[in-house]
Design an enzyme around this catalytic site. Sequence first.
Site, PDB file in Angstrom:
ATOM      1  CG  HIS A  72      -2.136  -0.737   1.030  1.00  0.00           C
ATOM      2  ND1 HIS A  72      -3.370  -0.485   0.632  1.00  0.00           N
ATOM      3  CD2 HIS A  72      -2.178  -2.112   1.022  1.00  0.00           C
ATOM      4  CE1 HIS A  72      -4.259  -1.319   0.681  1.00  0.00           C
ATOM      5  NE2 HIS A  72      -3.527  -2.456   0.793  1.00  0.00           N
ATOM      6  CE1 TYR A 202      -4.408   4.694   9.070  1.00  0.00           C
ATOM      7  CE2 TYR A 202      -4.790   4.908  11.165  1.00  0.00           C
ATOM      8  CZ  TYR A 202      -4.025   4.225  10.146  1.00  0.00           C
ATOM      9  OH  TYR A 202      -3.201   3.096  10.344  1.00  0.00           O
ATOM     10  N   PRO A 295      -2.627   1.505  18.761  1.00  0.00           N
ATOM     11  CG  PRO A 295      -4.442   0.068  18.591  1.00  0.00           C
ATOM     12  CD  PRO A 295      -3.757   0.940  19.450  1.00  0.00           C
ATOM     13  CE  LYS A 299       5.342   3.970  12.881  1.00  0.00           C
ATOM     14  NZ  LYS A 299       5.887   3.310  11.564  1.00  0.00           N
ATOM     15  CE1 TYR A 386      -0.229   4.275   9.116  1.00  0.00           C
ATOM     16  CE2 TYR A 386       0.414   3.030   7.687  1.00  0.00           C
ATOM     17  CZ  TYR A 386      -0.410   3.382   8.435  1.00  0.00           C
ATOM     18  OH  TYR A 386      -1.330   2.506   8.595  1.00  0.00           O
TER      19      TYR A 386
HETATM   20  P1  RFL Z   1       2.850 -10.746  21.704  1.00  0.00           P
HETATM   21  O1  RFL Z   1       2.109 -10.894  20.484  1.00  0.00           O
HETATM   22  O2  RFL Z   1       2.147 -10.298  22.824  1.00  0.00           O
HETATM   23  O3  RFL Z   1       3.420 -12.317  22.261  1.00  0.00           O
HETATM   24  C1  RFL Z   1       3.787 -12.546  23.633  1.00  0.00           C
HETATM   25  C2  RFL Z   1       3.745 -14.048  23.993  1.00  0.00           C
HETATM   26  O4  RFL Z   1       4.059 -14.353  24.965  1.00  0.00           O
HETATM   27  C3  RFL Z   1       3.296 -15.395  25.655  1.00  0.00           C
HETATM   28  N1  RFL Z   1       3.483 -15.549  27.064  1.00  0.00           N
HETATM   29  C4  RFL Z   1       3.908 -16.328  27.892  1.00  0.00           C
HETATM   30  N2  RFL Z   1       4.682 -17.279  27.406  1.00  0.00           N
HETATM   31  C5  RFL Z   1       5.299 -18.166  28.487  1.00  0.00           C
HETATM   32  N3  RFL Z   1       5.343 -17.902  29.737  1.00  0.00           N
HETATM   33  C6  RFL Z   1       4.557 -16.634  29.901  1.00  0.00           C
HETATM   34  N4  RFL Z   1       4.503 -16.573  31.461  1.00  0.00           N
HETATM   35  C7  RFL Z   1       3.881 -15.901  29.024  1.00  0.00           C
HETATM   36  N5  RFL Z   1       3.152 -14.775  29.301  1.00  0.00           N
HETATM   37  C8  RFL Z   1       2.837 -14.499  28.034  1.00  0.00           C
HETATM   38  C9  RFL Z   1       1.859 -14.795  25.061  1.00  0.00           C
HETATM   39  O5  RFL Z   1       0.923 -16.112  25.115  1.00  0.00           O
HETATM   40  C10 RFL Z   1       2.185 -14.518  23.651  1.00  0.00           C
HETATM   41  O6  RFL Z   1       1.863 -15.606  22.921  1.00  0.00           O
HETATM   42  O7  RFL Z   1       4.208  -9.713  21.976  1.00  0.00           O
HETATM   43  P2  RFL Z   1       5.074  -9.640  20.986  1.00  0.00           P
HETATM   44  O8  RFL Z   1       5.781 -10.846  20.330  1.00  0.00           O
HETATM   45  O9  RFL Z   1       6.014  -8.527  21.524  1.00  0.00           O
HETATM   46  O10 RFL Z   1       4.469  -8.683  19.782  1.00  0.00           O
HETATM   47  C11 RFL Z   1       3.833  -7.419  19.830  1.00  0.00           C
HETATM   48  C12 RFL Z   1       2.683  -7.506  18.944  1.00  0.00           C
HETATM   49  O11 RFL Z   1       1.539  -8.612  18.949  1.00  0.00           O
HETATM   50  C13 RFL Z   1       2.191  -6.106  19.334  1.00  0.00           C
HETATM   51  O12 RFL Z   1       2.718  -4.946  19.513  1.00  0.00           O
HETATM   52  C14 RFL Z   1       0.732  -5.714  17.933  1.00  0.00           C
HETATM   53  O13 RFL Z   1      -0.180  -6.638  17.708  1.00  0.00           O
HETATM   54  C15 RFL Z   1       0.429  -4.340  18.086  1.00  0.00           C
HETATM   55  N6  RFL Z   1      -0.717  -4.022  17.081  1.00  0.00           N
HETATM   56  C16 RFL Z   1      -0.143  -3.512  15.932  1.00  0.00           C
HETATM   57  N7  RFL Z   1       1.126  -3.403  15.722  1.00  0.00           N
HETATM   58  C17 RFL Z   1       1.471  -2.866  14.211  1.00  0.00           C
HETATM   59  O14 RFL Z   1       2.860  -2.916  14.120  1.00  0.00           O
HETATM   60  N8  RFL Z   1       0.647  -2.668  13.418  1.00  0.00           N
HETATM   61  C18 RFL Z   1      -0.724  -2.637  13.443  1.00  0.00           C
HETATM   62  O15 RFL Z   1      -1.557  -2.469  12.534  1.00  0.00           O
HETATM   63  C19 RFL Z   1      -1.131  -3.026  14.619  1.00  0.00           C
HETATM   64  N9  RFL Z   1      -2.526  -3.048  15.123  1.00  0.00           N
HETATM   65  C20 RFL Z   1      -1.962  -4.188  17.274  1.00  0.00           C
HETATM   66  C21 RFL Z   1      -2.951  -3.830  16.181  1.00  0.00           C
HETATM   67  C22 RFL Z   1      -2.593  -4.619  18.278  1.00  0.00           C
HETATM   68  C23 RFL Z   1      -3.892  -4.841  18.502  1.00  0.00           C
HETATM   69  N10 RFL Z   1      -4.399  -5.477  19.751  1.00  0.00           N
HETATM   70  C24 RFL Z   1      -5.269  -6.420  19.854  1.00  0.00           C
HETATM   71  C25 RFL Z   1      -3.276  -5.113  20.893  1.00  0.00           C
HETATM   72  C26 RFL Z   1      -4.321  -4.003  16.500  1.00  0.00           C
HETATM   73  C27 RFL Z   1      -4.453  -4.558  17.621  1.00  0.00           C
HETATM   74  C28 RFL Z   1      -6.177  -4.509  17.481  1.00  0.00           C
HETATM   75  C1  PHB Z   2      -4.837  -3.644  11.099  1.00  0.00           C
HETATM   76  O1  PHB Z   2      -4.928  -3.880   9.990  1.00  0.00           O
HETATM   77  O2  PHB Z   2      -5.199  -4.401  12.167  1.00  0.00           O
HETATM   78  C2  PHB Z   2      -4.531  -2.046  11.337  1.00  0.00           C
HETATM   79  C3  PHB Z   2      -4.125  -1.308  10.386  1.00  0.00           C
HETATM   80  C4  PHB Z   2      -3.785  -0.074  10.785  1.00  0.00           C
HETATM   81  C5  PHB Z   2      -3.725   0.439  12.056  1.00  0.00           C
HETATM   82  C6  PHB Z   2      -3.972  -0.505  13.243  1.00  0.00           C
HETATM   83  C7  PHB Z   2      -4.388  -1.748  12.841  1.00  0.00           C
HETATM   84  O3  PHB Z   2      -3.029   1.608  12.474  1.00  0.00           O
END
Ligand code: RFL
Ligand code: PHB
Length: 394
Positions: A72, A202, A295, A299, A386
């Site tokens: 994109h 957005y 989010p 990032k 971004y």
């Molecule tokens: P995770 O993915 O939370 O993984 C951590 C893992 O550790 C496990 N765990 C344990 N394992 C062993 N022993 C324990 N005591 C433990 N405690 C926990 C957990 O079960 C899990 O599997 O962290 P990690 O690897 O640092 O990754 C980070 C990302 O997941 C997070 O930053 C992103 O998802 C944030 N985020 C977004 N980031 C982007 O770069 N672009 C996006 O578009 C974006 N959109 C989002 C998002 C996060 C969202 N939510 C739900 C928080 C959109 C949403 C809705």
């Molecule tokens: C997503 O596709 O989940 C998404 C995209 C952009 C954002 C956050 C989440 O800023």
Amino acid sequence: MRVPVGIVGAGPAGLLLSQLLALRGVESVVVEIRSRAYCEARQRAGVLEDGSVRLLRQADVATRLDQLGLEHGGIYLQFGGERHHIDFRELTGGRSVTVYAQTEVVKDLIRQRLAQGGVVEFEVTDTEIDHLDTDQPVLRYTRPDGTRCELACDAIAGCDGFHGISRQRIPAGLLSTTERGYPYAWLGILADVPPSTDELIYAHHQRGFALHSLRSPALSRLYLQVDPDESVGNWPDERIWDELAHRFELPGSGWTLRQGPILDKSITPMRSFVAAPMRYGRLFLAGDAAHIVPPTGAKGLNLAIADVAVLAPALDYLLRGKPELADAYSATCLDRVWRSTHFSWWMTTMLHRTPGADDLEAQLQLAQLRYVVSSRAAATSLAENYTGYPILDL
Ligand code: RFL
Ligand code: PHB
């Protein structure tokens, strides 16, 4: 048992670290409390910076990403009944982002680790880390069959997300945390319907923020700003679609929001959080274990990837008696973390309605949005942030 690096958590940070270490000939064991199926289905992020895509390619886990990822070159900003395109490629000299779900990144990493003989232990319980102030920290956990395991490690990576145990093991006096909660949350849906847009939208709206994203040519991902104490039960599918259609409405344009069956629905709180330093002795924190961003700037996943790109060579050298990169790890990462924290805060506060805020706030948001879409300098700043900052090559 001995293993050079023990990794807590099989999210993107822990799995990619394990893969990057393997490419350097460094063995690791990843332990994860959830099942493989759960890790592969947890709906989260979807946007990868160019640098993240490049790193996943170098890490040899990008075959499906290259087939299915959707490049994109911009986003739309919508406010005051108008939709404006921000053209990243044109503004940044060709940079773009790739839409590819975190679930797919995690599937690709798990498959590759297991195919290459890597060890990922799922559904463990009672994870403990100990002896962190020595050169031989210990990782303990219990397998699903009840066996208690103890790994003597040279270093441990805490990649266990915001609610994990690793960060808690750093003595309180040695860790500083900076935090802000936002007075709203995101209700996110995954819908079995082709996206109604060619780029992410957005939208700033009096009733609150909305985001139209996607997962594939057939699947849409959409978000609505809701109150932080809202529950999914209050949001039947019809109410979600009505509210989305209202917030994305563009009177007179003929544009409509396509609707379809909702496959997944969840609510996410919003916070900014940074823990520093990201290291205590031989424990290194990476990803959400050390920092959380709202989010809105997409990032979080990219920061997790950037952390482990720095951590893998740092650990490799540390294990070979060269501690300089490990000593610089926290400061190197925190630079990027704070830049992303600022950008995510800026996007978030520009686009969301703050409950109870006065009209000045809404007018300032609109003034800022008009500036971003009318000034090349302001639009370039958004585009540059971004699409991301360079990530170290392997
Ligand atoms: P995770 O993915 O939370 O993984 C951590 C893992 O550790 C496990 N765990 C344990 N394992 C062993 N022993 C324990 N005591 C433990 N405690 C926990 C957990 O079960 C899990 O599997 O962290 P990690 O690897 O640092 O990754 C980070 C990302 O997941 C997070 O930053 C992103 O998802 C944030 N985020 C977004 N980031 C982007 O770069 N672009 C996006 O578009 C974006 N959109 C989002 C998002 C996060 C969202 N939510 C739900 C928080 C959109 C949403 C809705
Ligand atoms: C997503 O596709 O989940 C998404 C995209 C952009 C954002 C956050 C989440 O800023």
